[in-house]
Design an enzyme around this catalytic site. Structure first.
Site: not given
Ligand SMILES: [Zn+2]
Length: 379
Positions: A300, A90, A331, A305, A302
């Site tokens: 999920c 930015d 996650h 998970c 990931c």
């Molecule tokens: Zn997850």
């Protein structure tokens, strides 16, 4: 070097490929925020594992610490933090206005005191570009002034100054391997927003950024401003909605033709034990998870998970173990990146618009918004 190819469209929503010196970005894309040249608690390998492509870092923070010249001497931001994929910085404008202890704005720039040690500094458009050239991100931002959205008079002054500063940034820019985006301002005034969008589009920068939203206005006001600006965006350039947002804002943004988003929300929530889930956000500290053998979210993909139970995560949180922040950040970021992956698929097959009500319903319990001001200070 910076080409944007639109690959499919579904009314105003579109998918595209933005080519940068560090690889192609598939849009719409959500960028995790690495304020101090690190996405808090995660390594670059974690970020690759969740399929993050674009990472944002903050000019104001890196200028103050460790210093942009040090980052340049260490080989630039990509090498310094070992992130090989595209990066965005930015302009430092937003942080000067939200974080610095005191600030004095004039037409040439801003003098401010560091929030770290109270030392005095000055940013001008030329200085912001010079810092961002030292940092070396692929996408850089014009120096802008973010006004209180509900102060019409100030919004007009800030918008006009932002326009003059954007022209100065373009003149000051020297590196051909960086894309400088102009930033639209104008508070929540439809006429100002339209005028700003038209002016910034006329500068013919490789992309258009939208600043000054998600800073205290209502969601309805933000969506109305996106609708007002839309006719003025060049069709063939990426549009970046800065500092947004929640899953609900991502869905509504794509619906209104936005291509790039960033927000600290997923990692910030993770550090406060809050996890995105398909039936609403979970507070993993909750005692009801003490013996819960299920993952945060059954749907999920990931690492967290696939590997750990809610019971284990709750234990880490209660015991104040640092691993909790890492696992929940993995996650939460994956949840938003996966949302964007599925949105790209829906836009490509033409079903996105018709799916929006279901998507919004599904993410409704995750919709709580965090004031950007508060987020910036927390970072
Ligand atoms: Zn997850």
């Amino acid at each position: 070097m910076f080409q944007f190819q639109i690959t499919s469209g579904n009314n105003r929503a579109r998918t595209g490929v933005f080519t940068t010196p560090h690889g192609d970005l598939l849009t719409p894309v959500f960028a995790p925020v690495g304020t101090q040249a690190t996405v808090k608690t995660l390594t670059p390998e974690h970020l690759k594992g969740i399929n993050a492509t674009l990472v944002l870092s903050n000019t104001y923070h890196l200028y103050l610490r460790p210093g942009d010249e040090l980052v340049r001497d260490m080989g630039g931001l990509h090498k310094f933090m070992q992130w090989p994929r595209p990066m965005l910085t930015d302009s430092g404008g937003y942080q000067v206005f939200s974080l610095a202890q005191t600030r004095k704005i004039d037409d040439d720039g801003v003098t401010f005191k560091s929030h770290i040690d109270g030392s005095t500094h000055r940013f001008t458009p030329e200085k912001s570009v010079s810092i961002q050239e030292n940092l070396g991100a692929d996408i850089i931002m014009a120096f802008d002034e973010c006004s209180d959205p509900n102060d019409h008079r100030y919004s007009k002054v800030a918008m006009e100054r932002t326009h003059r500063w954007a022209e100065r940034c373009l003149k000051a820019k020297t590196r051909p391997d960086q894309a400088l985006f102009g930033i639209i301002q104008g508070g929540v005034d439809p006429d100002l927003r339209a005028a700003s969008a038209e002016f910034i589009a006329s500068l013919d920068t490789p992309g258009i950024a939208i600043g000054g939203l998600s800073v205290g206005e209502t969601k309805a006001e933000m969506y109305a401003m996106l609708d007002v600006m839309q006719p003025f965006y060049p069709e063939n350039k990426p549009r970046y909605l800065m500092g947004v947002g929640t899953p609900e804002d991502l869905i509504n943004g794509v619906l209104r033709g936005i291509d790039i988003f960033d927000c600290v929300l997923p990692t910030r929530l993770a550090r406060h034990h809050s996890a995105f889930a398909s039936n609403g956000r979970l507070n993993l500290m909750n005692a009801s998870f003490a013996r819960d053998e299920s993952p945060i979210d059954e749907t999920c993909d990931c690492y967290t998970c696939r590997t750990f139970t809610r019971a284990y995560l709750r234990h880490l949180i209660v015991a104040k173990e640092l691993l909790a922040g890492t696992l929940v950040s993995i996650h939460n970021l994956r949840a938003l990146i996966r949302l964007m992956e599925s949105i790209r698929g829906y836009v490509a097959d033409g079903s996105f618009e018709s799916r929006v009500p279901v998507l919004l319903q599904q993410w409704h319990g995750n919709a709580e918004r965090v004031g950007k001001h508060k987020v910036a200070q927390d970072e």
